[in-house]
Design a protein around this motif. Structure first.
Motif, PDB file in Angstrom:
ATOM      1  N   TYR A  74     -16.443  19.460  -7.104  1.00  0.00           N
ATOM      2  CA  TYR A  74     -16.331  18.702  -8.347  1.00  0.00           C
ATOM      3  C   TYR A  74     -14.862  18.712  -8.714  1.00  0.00           C
ATOM      4  CZ  TYR A  74     -18.606  16.891 -12.572  1.00  0.00           C
ATOM      5  OH  TYR A  74     -19.066  16.096 -13.586  1.00  0.00           O
ATOM      6  N   ASP A 105     -18.942  12.620 -18.623  1.00  0.00           N
ATOM      7  CA  ASP A 105     -17.975  12.364 -17.558  1.00  0.00           C
ATOM      8  C   ASP A 105     -18.147  10.945 -17.031  1.00  0.00           C
ATOM      9  OD1 ASP A 105     -17.159  14.983 -17.756  1.00  0.00           O
ATOM     10  OD2 ASP A 105     -17.848  15.591 -15.770  1.00  0.00           O
ATOM     11  N   GLN A 107     -17.862   9.351 -13.498  1.00  0.00           N
ATOM     12  CA  GLN A 107     -17.907  10.049 -12.218  1.00  0.00           C
ATOM     13  C   GLN A 107     -18.389   9.150 -11.102  1.00  0.00           C
ATOM     14  OE1 GLN A 107     -20.725  13.209 -12.403  1.00  0.00           O
ATOM     15  NE2 GLN A 107     -20.350  13.897 -10.342  1.00  0.00           N
ATOM     16  N   SER A 121     -14.437  13.221 -11.153  1.00  0.00           N
ATOM     17  CA  SER A 121     -14.927  13.165 -12.526  1.00  0.00           C
ATOM     18  C   SER A 121     -13.796  13.130 -13.543  1.00  0.00           C
ATOM     19  CB  SER A 121     -15.819  14.368 -12.809  1.00  0.00           C
ATOM     20  OG  SER A 121     -16.947  14.330 -11.956  1.00  0.00           O
TER      21      SER A 121
END
Length: 131
Positions: A74, A105, A107, A121
């Motif tokens: 991430y 977020d 993303q 993100s």
């Protein structure tokens, strides 16, 4: 406890085939900066360090004792749409188009040539995640 500058409590360590191309992707495709490198006598990367924002990751050429392994990461970025385009331009494939998520977020996801998934993100709100 002392942690070197640029490192965190948890530091990802990648074992990949063709570590040289992986380091290149981290720099060109994800905007990283190489900060350190040591080589094996055979010319392969023993350890490279690349800073991605405020985090450092380590990379080594896979060996029979430490085989290549993929994982998911991430990665917070300033602009998810721009980060997605950059990663795709440098060899990543689309996992999920960029969109606004209910947890605050923006993303999208890509898979690099070494099999790792990167969730790119951009935080849209200045608050903690809500369950």
């Amino acid at each position: 406890m002392h942690i070197p500058s640029g490192f965190n409590i948890v530091t990802p360590y990648f074992f990949v085939r063709d570590a040289e191309s992986f380091v290149r992707f981290l720099i060109q495709g994800l905007g990283g900066e190489e900060t350190c490198r040591s080589m094996r006598p055979n010319g392969e990367i023993a350890n490279a360090q690349v800073r991605l924002g405020t985090s450092t990751v380590m990379i080594s050429e896979a060996t029979p004792h430490y085989p290549a392994m993929a994982a998911a990461y991430y990665l917070y970025v300033e602009d998810a749409d721009q980060a997605m385009q950059l990663a795709l331009q440098h060899g990543a494939t689309l996992e999920m188009a960029v969109e606004d998520m209910p947890y605050g977020d923006r993303q999208g996801g890509v898979r690099d040539a070494h099999g790792n998934i990167w969730w790119l993100s951009q935080r849209l709100v200045d608050e903690a995640y809500q369950p």
